[in-house]
Scaffold this motif. Structure first.
Motif, short mmCIF file in Angstrom:
data_model
loop_
_atom_site.label_atom_id
_atom_site.label_comp_id
_atom_site.label_asym_id
_atom_site.label_seq_id
_atom_site.Cartn_x
_atom_site.Cartn_y
_atom_site.Cartn_z
N VAL A 15 0.81 -1.23 0.00
CA VAL A 15 0.00 0.00 0.00
C VAL A 15 0.84 1.27 0.00
CG1 VAL A 15 -1.83 -1.20 1.25
CG2 VAL A 15 -0.19 0.21 2.53
N TRP A 16 2.11 1.17 0.38
CA TRP A 16 2.88 2.39 0.66
C TRP A 16 3.13 3.28 -0.54
CZ3 TRP A 16 2.06 3.60 5.28
CH2 TRP A 16 2.00 2.62 6.28
N PRO A 17 3.41 2.76 -1.73
CA PRO A 17 3.53 3.67 -2.88
C PRO A 17 2.24 4.47 -3.12
CG PRO A 17 4.52 1.57 -3.40
CD PRO A 17 3.81 1.38 -2.09
N PHE A 18 1.10 3.81 -2.97
CA PHE A 18 -0.17 4.51 -3.12
C PHE A 18 -0.34 5.57 -2.04
CE2 PHE A 18 -4.61 5.02 -1.87
CZ PHE A 18 -5.19 5.42 -3.07
N VAL A 19 -0.01 5.24 -0.80
CA VAL A 19 -0.15 6.18 0.30
C VAL A 19 0.71 7.41 0.05
CG1 VAL A 19 0.40 6.54 2.75
CG2 VAL A 19 -0.83 4.48 2.02
N ARG A 20 1.94 7.20 -0.37
CA ARG A 20 2.83 8.34 -0.65
C ARG A 20 2.27 9.20 -1.78
NH1 ARG A 20 6.98 9.89 -4.04
NH2 ARG A 20 8.62 11.15 -3.03
N GLN A 21 1.79 8.55 -2.82
CA GLN A 21 1.20 9.27 -3.95
C GLN A 21 0.04 10.15 -3.50
OE1 GLN A 21 -0.01 6.97 -7.60
NE2 GLN A 21 -2.07 7.54 -6.90
N GLU A 22 -0.83 9.61 -2.64
CA GLU A 22 -1.99 10.37 -2.18
C GLU A 22 -1.59 11.50 -1.24
OE1 GLU A 22 -4.99 10.26 -3.45
OE2 GLU A 22 -4.09 8.81 -4.82
N ARG A 23 -0.59 11.28 -0.42
CA ARG A 23 -0.11 12.35 0.46
C ARG A 23 0.40 13.53 -0.36
NH1 ARG A 23 3.10 8.41 4.76
NH2 ARG A 23 1.24 7.80 5.98
N LEU A 24 1.18 13.24 -1.38
CA LEU A 24 1.73 14.31 -2.22
C LEU A 24 0.63 14.99 -3.03
CD1 LEU A 24 5.02 12.61 -3.46
CD2 LEU A 24 4.77 14.34 -1.67
N ALA A 25 -0.37 14.23 -3.48
CA ALA A 25 -1.47 14.83 -4.22
C ALA A 25 -2.28 15.78 -3.34
CB ALA A 25 -2.38 13.74 -4.79
N LEU A 26 -2.52 15.37 -2.10
CA LEU A 26 -3.25 16.24 -1.18
C LEU A 26 -2.43 17.49 -0.86
CD1 LEU A 26 -5.83 16.61 0.44
CD2 LEU A 26 -4.75 15.40 2.33
N LEU A 27 -1.13 17.32 -0.70
CA LEU A 27 -0.25 18.46 -0.47
C LEU A 27 -0.39 19.47 -1.61
CD1 LEU A 27 2.13 19.76 1.16
CD2 LEU A 27 3.66 18.43 -0.31
N ALA A 28 -0.35 18.99 -2.84
CA ALA A 28 -0.45 19.88 -3.99
C ALA A 28 -1.81 20.58 -4.05
CB ALA A 28 -0.23 19.08 -5.28
N ASP A 29 -2.87 19.87 -3.63
CA ASP A 29 -4.20 20.48 -3.65
C ASP A 29 -4.37 21.55 -2.58
OD1 ASP A 29 -5.12 19.02 -5.79
OD2 ASP A 29 -6.11 17.48 -4.57
N LEU A 30 -3.71 21.37 -1.44
CA LEU A 30 -3.92 22.28 -0.31
C LEU A 30 -2.96 23.47 -0.28
CD1 LEU A 30 -4.72 19.80 2.61
CD2 LEU A 30 -6.29 20.97 1.05
N GLU A 31 -1.82 23.34 -0.90
CA GLU A 31 -0.83 24.44 -0.86
C GLU A 31 -1.38 25.77 -1.37
OE1 GLU A 31 3.67 22.64 -1.02
OE2 GLU A 31 2.50 22.54 -2.88
N PRO A 32 -2.23 25.79 -2.41
CA PRO A 32 -2.70 27.10 -2.90
C PRO A 32 -3.83 27.73 -2.09
CG PRO A 32 -2.74 25.40 -4.64
CD PRO A 32 -2.62 24.71 -3.31
N LEU A 33 -4.34 27.07 -1.07
CA LEU A 33 -5.51 27.58 -0.35
C LEU A 33 -5.23 28.92 0.32
CD1 LEU A 33 -7.07 24.51 1.53
CD2 LEU A 33 -7.66 25.44 -0.73
N THR A 34 -6.22 29.80 0.28
CA THR A 34 -6.15 31.04 1.04
C THR A 34 -6.43 30.73 2.51
OG1 THR A 34 -8.49 31.44 0.56
CG2 THR A 34 -6.87 32.45 -0.92
N PRO A 35 -5.96 31.58 3.43
CA PRO A 35 -6.10 31.27 4.87
C PRO A 35 -7.52 30.95 5.32
CG PRO A 35 -4.58 33.09 4.55
CD PRO A 35 -5.17 32.80 3.20
N GLU A 36 -8.51 31.69 4.80
CA GLU A 36 -9.87 31.46 5.30
C GLU A 36 -10.43 30.10 4.88
OE1 GLU A 36 -10.05 33.94 1.48
OE2 GLU A 36 -8.92 33.96 3.37
N ARG A 37 -9.94 29.55 3.78
CA ARG A 37 -10.46 28.27 3.32
C ARG A 37 -10.02 27.12 4.23
NH1 ARG A 37 -12.36 26.81 -2.19
NH2 ARG A 37 -14.10 26.44 -0.78
#
Length: 213
Positions: free
Chosen positions: A4-26
Motif C-alpha cells: 500500500v505504501w507507494p499509493f499512500v505516498r502518492q496520495e499524500r503528495l497529491a493532497l499536499l499539492a491540492d492544499l498548498e494554494p488555499l487562502t487562509p480562510e479556506r
C-alpha cells in the motif's frame, strides 16, 4: 493491493499539492468530519502518518482508551499555529511507512476518505485508483460500526457501482459511483443525495440519529 505504501505516498503528495494554494480562510471550512475543519483533518492525517504501534498504544493509554479523545489529542498536537506549519509537517511525513495495529488496507481507507473529507467542501475533485477504492470499500463493508465500518448498516442492501464492476450484498439496490459507495461505507451521509435506487431510503433511515426521549 499487496504493497500500500507507494499509493499512500502518492496520495499524500497529491493532497499536499491540492492544499498548498488555499487562502487562509479556506482552511477553516468545515470538513466532512463533524466538528473538524479542513485544517483539523490535515493535522489528523499528520498524526496518523506518525503513528507506529508503540506510539498508538502510548497515545491510547494517555487518552484513557477513548478513541475519539485520542484522535482529538492528535489533532491538537499536530495542528500548527498556521496552515503553512501544518503543511510543512505533512510534507515531512510523506515518505513514512508507519501504521497503528491494523491491516495495511486501512491506510488506503485513511488517505482516500480523509482526502475527500477536505476536497469535497473545497470543491476539489480527484480521480483515485479504482482498485484502491475497491479495496477500501471491501474493508469498510466487512468492518463493524464500533471500528469505523458499516457492516450492519449496509446489511441486506445491494450496492452497485455505476462506473466500475464493484458490487456488494443482496437486497434493494443502492447505485452510485464507486467513490461515493466507499464514502457512504465510511459513514459520510453527504453522498446520499448522489446515490439512487430503492435501497437509498433504507440507508437514510439507518443513518438517521435516534430521537431524543
Amino acid at each position: 493491493m499487496t504493497d500500500v505504501w507507494p499509493f499512500v505516498r502518492q496520495e499524500r503528495l497529491a493532497l499536499l499539492a491540492d492544499l498548498e494554494p488555499l487562502t487562509p480562510e479556506r482552511w477553516e471550512e468545515p470538513s466532512l468530519c463533524a466538528g473538524w475543519s479542513v485544517h483539523d483533518v490535515l493535522a489528523h492525517l499528520v498524526d496518523v502518518a506518525r503513528t507506529s504501534v508503540p506510539r498508538f498504544v502510548l497515545t491510547m493509554a494517555r487518552a484513557r482508551f477513548d478513541f475519539d479523545r485520542q484522535n482529538q489529542d492528535g489533532v491538537d498536537r499536530e495542528r500548527g499555529a498556521t496552515p503553512a506549519q501544518t503543511l510543512a509537517r505533512w510534507r515531512a511525513v510523506a515518505d513514512l511507512r508507519r501504521s497503528p495495529p491494523a491491516p495495511r488496507v486501512t491506510r488506503v481507507v485513511e488517505e482516500i476518505v480523509h482526502g475527500e473529507d477536505v476536497r469535497r467542501p473545497l470543491g476539489i475533485t480527484r480521480a483515485y485508483d479504482a482498485g484502491a477504492v475497491a479495496d477500501a470499500f471491501g474493508w469498510q463493508v466487512r468492518t463493524s460500526e464500533s471500528m469505523g465500518g458499516t457492516r450492519r448498516t449496509l446489511a441486506g442492501l445491494r450496492l452497485v457501482a455505476t462506473d466500475t464492476d464493484l458490487v456488494h450484498g443482496e437486497g434493494p439496490r443502492v447505485e452510485g459511483r464507486a467513490l461515493d459507495l466507499l464514502l457512504v461505507s465510511a459513514g459520510r451521509t453527504v453522498v446520499l443525495d448522489d446515490l439512487s435506487g430503492p435501497g437509498v431510503s433504507t440507508l437514510r433511515e439507518r443513518f438517521r440519529p435516534p430521537r431524543s426521549p
